[in-house]
Design an enzyme around this catalytic site. Sequence first.
Site, PDB file in Angstrom:
ATOM      1  N   PRO A 128       0.686  -1.144   0.062  1.00 35.84           N
ATOM      2  CA  PRO A 128      -0.074   0.182   0.244  1.00 35.84           C
ATOM      3  C   PRO A 128       0.588   1.495  -0.122  1.00 35.84           C
ATOM      4  O   PRO A 128       0.542   2.356   1.296  1.00 35.84           O
ATOM      5  CB  PRO A 128      -1.121  -0.278   0.658  1.00 35.84           C
ATOM      6  N   CYS A 129       1.409   1.301  -1.176  1.00 37.38           N
ATOM      7  CA  CYS A 129       2.156   2.531  -1.556  1.00 37.38           C
ATOM      8  C   CYS A 129       0.808   3.540  -1.459  1.00 37.38           C
ATOM      9  O   CYS A 129       1.895   5.193  -0.847  1.00 37.38           O
ATOM     10  CB  CYS A 129       3.547   2.659  -2.043  1.00 37.38           C
TER      11      CYS A 129
END
Length: 162
Positions: A128-129
């Site tokens: 989850p950048c």
Amino acid sequence: MTKTKLYKVDYNSPIGVLEVEGSETVIHSIMFVERQQPIHVAQEWTPHVLLDCVEQLNEYFQGQRFTFTFPYYLGGTDFQRQVWQALTQIPYAEQGTYKSIAMAIGNEKAIRAVGNANGKNKLSIVIPCHRIIGSNGTLTGYAGGLWRKEWLLQHEKSNANV
């Protein structure tokens, strides 16, 4: 050495087409592509892992899934893998910063390198950048576009307390 055969299937998300690429056993990438319609559709020979990935993405976008369980391949350098693993520790609907990730991997001076590794993530949403924001609370770069990042953060926030 034989090259791994890769397969593709597209997922038509609410914020654009995601191209899922993987082998018979693991997902290699999930990336937003700039086209209006899916072109890679599931076939009878599409590996189960790709179908499972698409189903889990669908559950995520419906607000029913908060973590992913299909197998994936990270690739990258040792440092990049460290950063990407740290990103997976940011809980659903919460945010971190490049600095918090640098500190989490025990290298607080590596803020720029963390940002660089973040930008090379090939597993959108799953790693989850999009949960990384600037230290001042502003949205920072996102390969899928800042509008998608904002949408994903809002989506998670609105589904976190369901």
